[in-house]
Design an enzyme around this catalytic site. Structure first.
Site, short mmCIF file in Angstrom:
data_model
loop_
_atom_site.label_atom_id
_atom_site.label_comp_id
_atom_site.label_asym_id
_atom_site.label_seq_id
_atom_site.Cartn_x
_atom_site.Cartn_y
_atom_site.Cartn_z
N ASP A 1 29.60 11.16 43.85
CA ASP A 1 28.54 12.15 43.64
C ASP A 1 28.93 12.97 42.42
O ASP A 1 29.88 13.75 42.47
CB ASP A 1 28.45 13.03 44.90
N ASP B 1 21.55 15.55 39.62
CA ASP B 1 22.44 15.46 40.78
C ASP B 1 22.13 14.11 41.43
O ASP B 1 21.03 13.89 41.94
CB ASP B 1 22.13 16.61 41.74
N HIS C 1 18.05 19.29 48.38
CA HIS C 1 17.82 20.69 47.99
C HIS C 1 17.04 20.77 46.68
O HIS C 1 17.06 19.84 45.87
CB HIS C 1 19.17 21.41 47.82
N HIS D 1 21.84 24.55 44.03
CA HIS D 1 21.06 24.73 45.25
C HIS D 1 20.14 25.92 45.03
O HIS D 1 20.57 27.06 45.10
CB HIS D 1 21.97 24.98 46.46
N GLU E 1 18.72 13.52 48.87
CA GLU E 1 19.95 12.82 49.23
C GLU E 1 20.00 12.65 50.74
O GLU E 1 19.53 13.50 51.50
CB GLU E 1 21.19 13.57 48.74
N GLU F 1 21.59 9.36 46.46
CA GLU F 1 20.88 10.57 46.02
C GLU F 1 20.26 10.37 44.65
O GLU F 1 20.86 9.74 43.77
CB GLU F 1 21.89 11.72 45.95
#
Length: 376
Positions: free
Chosen positions: A149, A160, A229, A237, A262, A357
């Site tokens: 990640d 992300d 998120h 976030h 994700e 994700e």
């Protein structure tokens, strides 16, 4: 001379192996590849042909282009790392190879362009937020399930995006469960969609999978206390959580928002807790001025502000900047509420967790899966 110039120019617009050419040099026009376009459903289909919505997109084009550059860096780096990360390689070497490649390909430039957060390379029952600290000797094994990640950003616009690597084919159904659950979440995502509806759809797909590990069958579970998120500038976030089980909040997604969709599939309890040594930290996005007594804590905060601002960092990044003997000062910043620690998140020992994700942008006319690649 002219021939030489042309040959040189051509060479500069082809990627090397391993990748070392900045992505900006590969796209001399300054226009970066568009992600996967998905259409909105039913009530929102009118948006595709709305002149007003198209005009809104024209105004946002510079932002789209920045985040697409970050996405292209992510794709090129992960394509190389998939080949590099093999059993027998030290985890710290995987992380540092990946991070140095991001720095090169994104033309790292202070807070304008670079790594968005530490490389998570969590193994097996560790679901997230693990990266090696200095001196860690962990080596990747054939029977490991590794979540990679990592994040890239241009001007605080964050990609992300994560995937799971496993070498033993026994784990294939586990990886497929998380990949398909993430794709389902992306399909369900849209303007005015309730977050709880996305979570319910993800759980249904995730928990339709079973995996047999060493002769024992497990139903794959969505980890109920982990979420996707919303993402804001320099804010990984940004306030909204996308659940991966049913029963989440009724809040709706809105036009113009960025989301990390994700999912985490587990053979364990489907619930994580904080455990192991902490490596990840992040300055609180909303923290105001907090008086500090310790000069060393003030100095460390100045380093954090200058190099990371509100982007997450890890101990290895402080080591790289030449910081030493900083653990007490770092604890002081955490105790004062200026910096938040993010310890590894773990399911029960002996279980296995897979994650996939993508970063999705809810454009006025359509959805753009910014980080989509040929790999996943």
């Amino acid at each position: 001379m002219l021939k030489h110039f042309i040959r040189k120019k051509k060479a500069a617009t082809e990627q090397t192996d391993p990748p070392s050419v900045a992505v900006a040099d590969l796209f001399p026009s300054g226009e970066f590849p568009v992600g996967e376009i998905q259409h909105y459903k039913d009530d929102n289909l009118w948006r595709e042909t709305s002149e007003e919505k198209r005009e809104l997109e024209r105004l946002e084009k510079p932002i789209y282009n920045e985040v697409r550059q970050a996405a292209e860096v992510h794709r090129q780096v992960r394509n190389y790392i998939r080949k590099y990360a093999k059993p027998g390689v030290a985890m710290v070497d995987i992380c540092e190879t990946l991070e140095n490649m991001v720095r090169k390909l994104i033309s790292e430039n202070g807070l304008h362009a670079g790594i968005a957060f530490p490389t998570g390379c969590s193994l097996n029952w560790v679901a997230a937020h693990w990266t090696p600290n200095a001196g860690d000797k962990t080596v990747l094994q054939y029977d490991d399930v590794m979540k990679l990640d990592f994040g890239t950003h241009i001007e605080g616009r964050i990609i992300d995006c994560a995937f799971t690597l496993a070498f033993n084919p026994m784990f294939d159904p586990l990886l497929e469960a998380a990949r398909e659950a993430t794709n389902t979440g992306i399909r369900e995502t849209g303007i005015d969609v309730r977050l709880c509806d996305v979570g319910a759809a993800i759980q249904e797909v995730m928990e339709s999978y079973e995996v047999e590990i060493n002769g024992k069958t497990f139903q794959v579970k969505s980890i109920r206390n982990l979420n996707g998120h919303s993402i804001g500038p320099y804010q990984i976030h940004a306030g909204k959580s996308v659940p991966i089980v049913k029963g989440g909040e009724q809040t709706k997604m809105e036009e113009g928002e960025f989301y990390a969709i994700e999912t985490f599939g587990s053979t364990g309890k489907g619930y994580v807790r904080e455990d192991l040594e902490c490596s990840h930290y992040m300055k609180d996005f909303d923290v105001g001025h907090v008086p500090l007594r310790l000069p060393r804590a003030k100095q460390l905060l100045a380093t954090i502000d200058k190099n990371f601002s509100t982007l997450a960092f890890c101990r290895r990044y402080l080591d790289r900047l030449g910081e030493t003997k900083y653990l007490m000062a770092l604890k002081n910043l955490c105790d004062a509420g200026i910096v938040q620690p993010y310890p590894p998140l773990c399911d029960i020992k002996g279980s296995y967790v897979a994650q996939f994700e993508h970063t999705v942008l809810l454009r006025p006319t359509c959805k753009e899966v910014l980080s989509r690649g040929d790999d996943y």
